[in-house]
Motif scaffolding. Structure first.
Motif, short mmCIF file in Angstrom:
data_model
loop_
_atom_site.label_atom_id
_atom_site.label_comp_id
_atom_site.label_asym_id
_atom_site.label_seq_id
_atom_site.Cartn_x
_atom_site.Cartn_y
_atom_site.Cartn_z
N PHE A 46 4.68 4.64 0.43
CA PHE A 46 5.99 4.26 0.93
C PHE A 46 5.88 4.05 2.42
CE2 PHE A 46 6.41 6.79 -2.84
CZ PHE A 46 7.29 6.05 -3.60
N LEU A 47 6.24 2.87 2.89
CA LEU A 47 6.10 2.53 4.30
C LEU A 47 7.45 2.26 4.94
CD1 LEU A 47 3.10 0.03 4.07
CD2 LEU A 47 3.05 2.36 4.94
N VAL A 48 7.64 2.84 6.10
CA VAL A 48 8.77 2.50 6.95
C VAL A 48 8.14 1.74 8.11
CG1 VAL A 48 10.67 3.36 8.34
CG2 VAL A 48 10.02 4.55 6.23
N THR A 49 8.36 0.44 8.14
CA THR A 49 7.63 -0.41 9.07
C THR A 49 8.16 -0.32 10.50
OG1 THR A 49 9.02 -2.30 8.54
CG2 THR A 49 6.99 -2.06 7.30
N GLY A 50 7.28 -0.64 11.40
CA GLY A 50 7.57 -0.68 12.82
C GLY A 50 6.33 -1.21 13.52
N GLY A 51 6.44 -1.51 14.77
CA GLY A 51 5.33 -2.08 15.50
C GLY A 51 4.10 -1.20 15.54
N ALA A 52 4.29 0.11 15.66
CA ALA A 52 3.17 1.03 15.79
C ALA A 52 2.37 1.18 14.50
CB ALA A 52 3.68 2.40 16.25
N ILE A 53 2.92 0.81 13.37
CA ILE A 53 2.24 0.98 12.09
C ILE A 53 1.75 -0.36 11.53
CG2 ILE A 53 4.24 0.83 10.56
CD1 ILE A 53 3.11 3.31 9.12
N ALA A 54 1.89 -1.41 12.29
CA ALA A 54 1.55 -2.75 11.81
C ALA A 54 0.10 -2.87 11.35
CB ALA A 54 1.84 -3.78 12.90
N TYR A 55 -0.82 -2.22 12.04
CA TYR A 55 -2.24 -2.32 11.65
C TYR A 55 -2.51 -1.60 10.33
CZ TYR A 55 -3.08 -4.20 16.29
OH TYR A 55 -3.05 -4.97 17.40
N VAL A 56 -1.79 -0.53 10.08
CA VAL A 56 -1.94 0.17 8.80
C VAL A 56 -1.39 -0.69 7.67
CG1 VAL A 56 -1.34 2.22 7.46
CG2 VAL A 56 -1.87 2.44 9.89
N VAL A 57 -0.23 -1.30 7.89
CA VAL A 57 0.35 -2.20 6.89
C VAL A 57 -0.63 -3.33 6.59
CG1 VAL A 57 2.24 -3.81 6.40
CG2 VAL A 57 2.73 -1.63 7.52
N ASP A 58 -1.24 -3.89 7.63
CA ASP A 58 -2.20 -4.97 7.45
C ASP A 58 -3.42 -4.51 6.66
OD1 ASP A 58 -3.13 -7.69 8.01
OD2 ASP A 58 -4.65 -6.68 9.24
N ALA A 59 -3.86 -3.28 6.87
CA ALA A 59 -5.03 -2.75 6.15
C ALA A 59 -4.78 -2.63 4.65
CB ALA A 59 -5.44 -1.41 6.74
N PHE A 60 -3.53 -2.52 4.25
CA PHE A 60 -3.19 -2.44 2.82
C PHE A 60 -3.20 -3.82 2.15
CE2 PHE A 60 -1.35 1.74 3.77
CZ PHE A 60 -1.86 2.46 2.70
N SER A 61 -3.19 -4.89 2.92
CA SER A 61 -3.12 -6.22 2.32
C SER A 61 -4.35 -6.47 1.46
CB SER A 61 -2.99 -7.30 3.40
OG SER A 61 -4.15 -7.32 4.20
N GLY A 62 -4.12 -7.00 0.31
CA GLY A 62 -5.21 -7.29 -0.62
C GLY A 62 -5.63 -6.13 -1.50
#
Length: 71
Positions: free
Chosen positions: A22-38
């Motif tokens: 479960f992600l609550v997005t924001g600028g500081a977590i953008a790289y983690v969100v990107d790492a989940f892609s794929g």
């Protein structure tokens, strides 16, 4: 190529058997969100109200919530 900290976090969650994050997005977590892609074996749930992780915990399943500091 070396892994980033974000990729390490995702790999760790995969090894631990996490099925939903479960992600609550924001600028500081953008790289983690990107790492989940794929990633096909971990479902990403964008959740702004924090209620879904509580329901998962109540169902006695492990839950992972990642959020950025709002400050």
């Amino acid at each position: 190529m070396k892994k980033t900290i974000s990729e390490f976090i995702v790999s760790f969650l995969e090894v631990q058997g996490a099925k939903e994050v479960f992600l609550v997005t924001g600028g500081a977590i953008a790289y983690v969100v990107d790492a989940f892609s794929g990633k096909k074996n971990i479902k990403i749930v964008f959740d702004e109200d924090y209620k879904k992780p509580l329901k998962v915990y109540a169902d006695k399943r492990p839950a992972v919530t990642l959020a950025a500091d709002p400050a």
